[in-house]
Enzyme design. Structure first.
Site, PDB file in Angstrom:
ATOM      1  N   SER A  55       0.451  -1.581  -0.107  1.00 30.85           N
ATOM      2  CA  SER A  55      -0.169  -0.203  -0.283  1.00 30.85           C
ATOM      3  C   SER A  55       1.664   1.439  -0.228  1.00 30.85           C
ATOM      4  O   SER A  55       0.471   2.433  -0.601  1.00 30.85           O
ATOM      5  CB  SER A  55      -0.554   0.001   1.091  1.00 30.85           C
ATOM      6  N   GLN A  56       2.304   0.608   0.760  1.00 28.79           N
ATOM      7  CA  GLN A  56       3.065   2.576   0.490  1.00 28.79           C
ATOM      8  C   GLN A  56       3.179   3.061  -0.902  1.00 28.79           C
ATOM      9  O   GLN A  56       3.473   4.086  -1.018  1.00 28.79           O
ATOM     10  CB  GLN A  56       4.204   2.057   0.488  1.00 28.79           C
ATOM     11  N   ASP A  98       2.127  -6.782   9.132  1.00 27.06           N
ATOM     12  CA  ASP A  98       3.314  -6.281   9.736  1.00 27.06           C
ATOM     13  C   ASP A  98       3.380  -7.462  11.123  1.00 27.06           C
ATOM     14  O   ASP A  98       4.131  -7.341  11.938  1.00 27.06           O
ATOM     15  CB  ASP A  98       3.809  -4.927   9.979  1.00 27.06           C
TER      16      ASP A  98
END
Length: 427
Positions: A162-163, A302
């Site tokens: 998504s970065q 994460d």
């Protein structure tokens, strides 16, 4: 009697990076309260300095020089170390300017994919040159020959990270015509919602409509912004409480948190821990029961290694699904988790995007960290229940996000009155 303790968690890495980016674009100077101090955030500030911005320290705060006070830089060599946020966010900022900007990073970061972002920048009219040897297209190093971005409509694959989407959205107000991004795939949705929320707090007009994200042209306004404690980092301490039968409270995180990874605590609740959410804190108490389950962690991937590392202590298999994107993080976290669990003597199986861990009693082993802070911190929690501490082959890699992790963990178990845990060394 179980121990009760409050843990002070460093500021969110994700919020720190986003706030740094947006504050650098704002019209004046911004104050960021309790930012994360780590290798990643320092790499970000150094990269910003290369682009002409100043970040100075005042006590525990950072003061970020916005665009009106930055010195123009038309040529820069920007080194991003291991920081994925700096390497993926800042090329888009550079593309909005006029000049030549070369971005490079560590060998670890060079291996991580950049192609979707490069394609998007090219579609928006940017001149992006991949400088690596043949076969390394889509990776750092890259050079951007920038002359501003007009903006408009693009289609983006954000299924790996998504970065890429976050970087484009944050720069959107700087595009002449704003930005409209239609996503074909999207992972880690809470991180994107976090991005939109912080953009709006700094004055941008940004919203989501189905699979399309809209950002109006405009500007950011400087402000005083407080950084929440890091929810991903908190997961290690919540997990520690759940497996040891103790209580831990993290203040500053709660039901209104911008961070999707607070959901990890709810997963522990599904497994049998006593979990309390308020607007001001999250508290987890281990009950002596840890149930197996199947859980989709696509949006909070994460924290997948954290759950994998404590899964052997459950009473039934723990199956984690839809986490393919963990294979392209600092390490292949699915493979690294499976390898280390196998080293511990645990029955574990994996597929392309899933891992299944069976109950067992971990034995002594050397944990292969793969230079990945999340692997090191996750298996440090496994070690708490073993008679003999696990050995980490690279304990120092936690500096990326939490340089004082071992000190804080040792202090926590000491306050729980578990002296046997507190005397363990992870080196």
């Amino acid at each position: 009697m179980s121990g009760v303790a409050v843990v002070n968690i460093p500021g969110s890495k994700s919020l720190t990076a986003r706030a740094l980016f947006i504050a650098a674009c704002a019209s004046g100077d911004s104050r960021l309260r309790r930012p994360l101090i780590s290798d990643d955030s320092e790499a970000f500030t150094e990269a910003l300095a290369s682009l002409g911005h100043t970040v100075r320290t005042e006590g525990e705060d950072w003061i970020v020089t916005g665009s009106s006070g930055a010195r123009p830089v038309r040529k820069a060599e920007v080194y991003c170390r291991d920081a994925g946020t700096a390497a993926r966010f800042l090329p888009v900022l550079a593309a909005t300017r006029n000049g030549t900007y070369r971005f490079d990073a560590s060998e670890q970061m060079r291996r991580r994919p950049m192609q979707p972002l490069i394609d998007a920048l090219r579609e928006l009219g940017a001149d992006v040159v991949c400088e690596g040897t043949e076969g390394t297209e889509g990776h750092l190093p890259i050079t951007i020959n920038a002359c501003g971005i007009k903006g408009g409509h693009i289609v983006l694959d954000a299924g790996i990270s998504s970065q890429f989407l976050t970087a484009l959205l944050m720069a959107g107000p700087l595009f002449t015509d704003g930005l409209e991004v239609e996503v074909s795939k999207l992972v880690s949705v809470p991180y994107v919602e976090m991005t939109l929320a912080i953009m709006r707090e700094f004055g941008a007009q940004a919203f989501r409509e189905g699979n399309t994200f809209h950002v109006a042209p405009g500007h950011y306004t400087s402000r005083d912004y407080s950084i929440e404690p890091d929810a991903s980092t908190s997961s290690y301490f919540f997990a520690a409480a759940a497996v040891t039968g103790n209580t831990v409270t993290v203040n500053g995180l709660g039901s209104r948190s911008l961070q999707g990874d607070v959901r990890f605590a709810r997963i522990l609740g599904d497994m049998g821990a006593d979990v309390e959410f308020t607007d001001e804190h999250i508290r987890v108490t281990g009950t002596g029961t840890l149930r197996g389950l199947e859980v989709n962690m696509r949006d909070i991937s994460d924290t997948m290694p954290t759950l994998a590392a404590i899964a052997p202590f459950a009473d039934a298999p723990v199956r984690i699904v839809d986490v393919y994107n963990t294979r392209v993080k600092e390490s292949d976290r699915l493979a690294a988790s499976a390898d280390n669990l196998t080293r511990l003597g645990i029955d574990v199986r994996t597929g392309e995007d899933w891992i299944e861990i069976h109950p067992g009693t971990p034995g002594p082993a050397v944990i292969a960290c793969h230079g990945d802070h999340r692997i090191a911190m996750s298996f440090s929690i496994t070690s708490l229940l073993l008679s003999e501490a696990l050995q980490l082959d690279d304990p120092a890699c936690v500096r990326k996000t939490f340089p004082h992790f071992y000190d804080v963990l040792t202090d926590l178990v000491t306050r729980w009155n578990h002296k046997d845990m507190a005397t363990k060394s992870f080196a």
